[in-house]
Design a protein around this motif. Sequence first.
Motif, PDB file in Angstrom:
ATOM      1  N   UNK A 160       8.504   2.832  11.185  1.00  0.00           N
ATOM      2  CA  UNK A 160       7.308   2.506  12.595  1.00  0.00           C
ATOM      3  C   UNK A 160       6.822   1.157  11.977  1.00  0.00           C
ATOM      4  N   UNK A 161       5.595   0.460  12.032  1.00  0.00           N
ATOM      5  CA  UNK A 161       6.003  -0.547  12.280  1.00  0.00           C
ATOM      6  C   UNK A 161       4.061  -0.013  11.345  1.00  0.00           C
ATOM      7  N   UNK A 162       4.131  -1.120  10.102  1.00  0.00           N
ATOM      8  CA  UNK A 162       2.703  -1.360   9.730  1.00  0.00           C
ATOM      9  C   UNK A 162       1.810  -2.138  10.132  1.00  0.00           C
ATOM     10  N   UNK A 163       0.676  -1.748  10.909  1.00  0.00           N
ATOM     11  CA  UNK A 163      -0.433  -2.336  11.149  1.00  0.00           C
ATOM     12  C   UNK A 163      -1.553  -2.216  10.867  1.00  0.00           C
ATOM     13  N   UNK A 164      -1.346  -1.754   9.005  1.00  0.00           N
ATOM     14  CA  UNK A 164      -2.658  -2.027   8.290  1.00  0.00           C
ATOM     15  C   UNK A 164      -3.772  -2.515   8.394  1.00  0.00           C
ATOM     16  N   UNK A 165      -3.333  -4.040   9.073  1.00  0.00           N
ATOM     17  CA  UNK A 165      -4.344  -4.402   9.140  1.00  0.00           C
ATOM     18  C   UNK A 165      -5.823  -4.509   9.925  1.00  0.00           C
ATOM     19  N   UNK A 166      -5.471  -3.438  11.286  1.00  0.00           N
ATOM     20  CA  UNK A 166      -6.184  -2.553  11.581  1.00  0.00           C
ATOM     21  C   UNK A 166      -7.308  -1.583  10.778  1.00  0.00           C
ATOM     22  N   UNK A 167      -6.946  -0.884   9.270  1.00  0.00           N
ATOM     23  CA  UNK A 167      -7.079  -0.348   8.102  1.00  0.00           C
ATOM     24  C   UNK A 167      -8.660  -0.353   7.982  1.00  0.00           C
ATOM     25  N   UNK A 168      -9.457  -0.466   7.854  1.00  0.00           N
ATOM     26  CA  UNK A 168     -10.856  -0.759   7.654  1.00  0.00           C
ATOM     27  C   UNK A 168     -11.572  -0.840   5.833  1.00  0.00           C
ATOM     28  N   UNK A 169     -12.223  -1.376   5.771  1.00  0.00           N
ATOM     29  CA  UNK A 169     -12.661  -1.608   3.633  1.00  0.00           C
ATOM     30  C   UNK A 169     -12.322   0.083   3.104  1.00  0.00           C
ATOM     31  N   UNK A 170     -11.537   0.456   2.801  1.00  0.00           N
ATOM     32  CA  UNK A 170     -11.972   1.919   2.341  1.00  0.00           C
ATOM     33  C   UNK A 170     -11.558   2.281   0.669  1.00  0.00           C
ATOM     34  N   UNK A 171     -12.669   3.263   0.140  1.00  0.00           N
ATOM     35  CA  UNK A 171     -12.777   3.470  -1.187  1.00  0.00           C
ATOM     36  C   UNK A 171     -10.961   3.664  -2.085  1.00  0.00           C
ATOM     37  N   UNK A 172      -9.954   3.784  -1.153  1.00  0.00           N
ATOM     38  CA  UNK A 172      -8.771   4.050  -1.824  1.00  0.00           C
ATOM     39  C   UNK A 172      -7.937   3.117  -1.231  1.00  0.00           C
ATOM     40  N   UNK A 173      -6.744   3.180  -1.535  1.00  0.00           N
ATOM     41  CA  UNK A 173      -5.536   2.243  -1.279  1.00  0.00           C
ATOM     42  C   UNK A 173      -4.934   3.613  -0.436  1.00  0.00           C
ATOM     43  N   UNK A 174      -4.566   2.586   1.092  1.00  0.00           N
ATOM     44  CA  UNK A 174      -3.913   3.239   1.736  1.00  0.00           C
ATOM     45  C   UNK A 174      -3.048   1.953   2.825  1.00  0.00           C
ATOM     46  N   UNK A 197      -0.255  10.141  -0.866  1.00  0.00           N
ATOM     47  CA  UNK A 197       1.334   9.145  -0.731  1.00  0.00           C
ATOM     48  C   UNK A 197       0.828   9.239  -2.552  1.00  0.00           C
ATOM     49  N   UNK A 198       1.403   9.057  -3.628  1.00  0.00           N
ATOM     50  CA  UNK A 198       1.582   8.768  -4.668  1.00  0.00           C
ATOM     51  C   UNK A 198       1.219   7.293  -4.635  1.00  0.00           C
ATOM     52  N   UNK A 199       2.063   6.456  -4.157  1.00  0.00           N
ATOM     53  CA  UNK A 199       1.862   4.803  -4.838  1.00  0.00           C
ATOM     54  C   UNK A 199       2.882   4.479  -2.720  1.00  0.00           C
ATOM     55  N   UNK A 200       1.489   3.251  -2.577  1.00  0.00           N
ATOM     56  CA  UNK A 200       1.106   3.056  -1.167  1.00  0.00           C
ATOM     57  C   UNK A 200       2.780   2.348  -0.618  1.00  0.00           C
ATOM     58  N   UNK A 201       2.779   1.735  -1.404  1.00  0.00           N
ATOM     59  CA  UNK A 201       3.952   0.615  -1.302  1.00  0.00           C
ATOM     60  C   UNK A 201       5.258   0.994  -0.642  1.00  0.00           C
ATOM     61  N   UNK A 202       5.848   2.260  -1.649  1.00  0.00           N
ATOM     62  CA  UNK A 202       6.759   3.047  -1.347  1.00  0.00           C
ATOM     63  C   UNK A 202       6.890   3.904   0.107  1.00  0.00           C
ATOM     64  N   UNK A 203       5.992   3.958   0.071  1.00  0.00           N
ATOM     65  CA  UNK A 203       5.393   4.735   1.081  1.00  0.00           C
ATOM     66  C   UNK A 203       5.518   3.678   2.076  1.00  0.00           C
ATOM     67  N   UNK A 204       5.239   2.821   2.585  1.00  0.00           N
ATOM     68  CA  UNK A 204       4.971   1.505   3.549  1.00  0.00           C
ATOM     69  C   UNK A 204       6.750   0.936   3.586  1.00  0.00           C
ATOM     70  N   UNK A 205       6.922   1.048   2.838  1.00  0.00           N
ATOM     71  CA  UNK A 205       8.459   1.156   2.674  1.00  0.00           C
ATOM     72  C   UNK A 205      10.080   2.201   3.546  1.00  0.00           C
ATOM     73  N   UNK A 206       9.161   3.849   3.111  1.00  0.00           N
ATOM     74  CA  UNK A 206       9.932   4.170   3.560  1.00  0.00           C
ATOM     75  C   UNK A 206       9.754   4.240   5.036  1.00  0.00           C
ATOM     76  N   UNK A 207       8.336   4.908   6.000  1.00  0.00           N
ATOM     77  CA  UNK A 207       8.430   4.562   6.737  1.00  0.00           C
ATOM     78  C   UNK A 207       8.699   3.659   8.067  1.00  0.00           C
ATOM     79  N   UNK A 208       8.535   2.769   7.563  1.00  0.00           N
ATOM     80  CA  UNK A 208       9.554   1.540   8.284  1.00  0.00           C
ATOM     81  C   UNK A 208      10.864   0.991   8.133  1.00  0.00           C
ATOM     82  N   UNK A 209      11.253   1.293   7.335  1.00  0.00           N
ATOM     83  CA  UNK A 209      12.077   0.250   6.608  1.00  0.00           C
ATOM     84  C   UNK A 209      13.211   1.674   7.058  1.00  0.00           C
ATOM     85  N   UNK A 210      12.859   3.067   6.956  1.00  0.00           N
ATOM     86  CA  UNK A 210      13.844   4.221   7.124  1.00  0.00           C
ATOM     87  C   UNK A 210      13.297   5.208   8.489  1.00  0.00           C
ATOM     88  N   UNK A 211      12.340   5.087   8.700  1.00  0.00           N
ATOM     89  CA  UNK A 211      11.750   6.161   9.691  1.00  0.00           C
ATOM     90  C   UNK A 211      11.749   4.605  10.890  1.00  0.00           C
TER      91      UNK A 211
END
Length: 173
Positions: A75-89, A59-73
């Motif tokens: 799905x549930x944001x579970x980003x608290x499970x995401x490890x510390x990675x060197x890129x946004x996601x 994705x180009x913009x994580x916030x827009x992507x999360x809004x689409x996948x949660x508000x339109x589709x």
Amino acid sequence: MVARMCVLAASCVLAASVVGAFSPATPAKSVLRGRAPLCALRAAAEIKYGELQHCGVLVDDVKTGVEFYTNVLGMKDVSELRPNLPYDGAFLECGANQIHLMKLPDPDPREGRPEHGGRDRHLAVTIQDLDPLEGSLLEHGVAYTMSKSGRRALFCRDPYMNAIEFVEDKGVK
């Protein structure tokens, strides 16, 4: 079993190194004229798969992507499970599995993609009932196409032209 696999793996490495199959400059397929060594076939037969754990989506913009996948589709944001990675996601829950949104350079063109996502690379998920999803897509102005196979499935694209297939399965709880 472990000892057998270690012996099998060692003999595969030895056999492959003799023919140069593990040379980064020479793909194994060309060295072996398209055939896998017998030991590799035996090792492959031992692999036991579970389920697809996640799918990475650029994705180009994580916030827009999360809004689409949660508000339109839905799905549930579970980003608290995401490890510390060197890129946004972000991590999204999709039933028992996940979709990982990753803000990384996208090597694929966005223009010229087929209108019908079934004729393009896509991820597919099961959904209990297509009707609520179809209503949400219409409400949010998201284009979609129905499956060309005649089964209850539809395809749409996220804001970054990633194709997603939703297959109706009344067995989904």
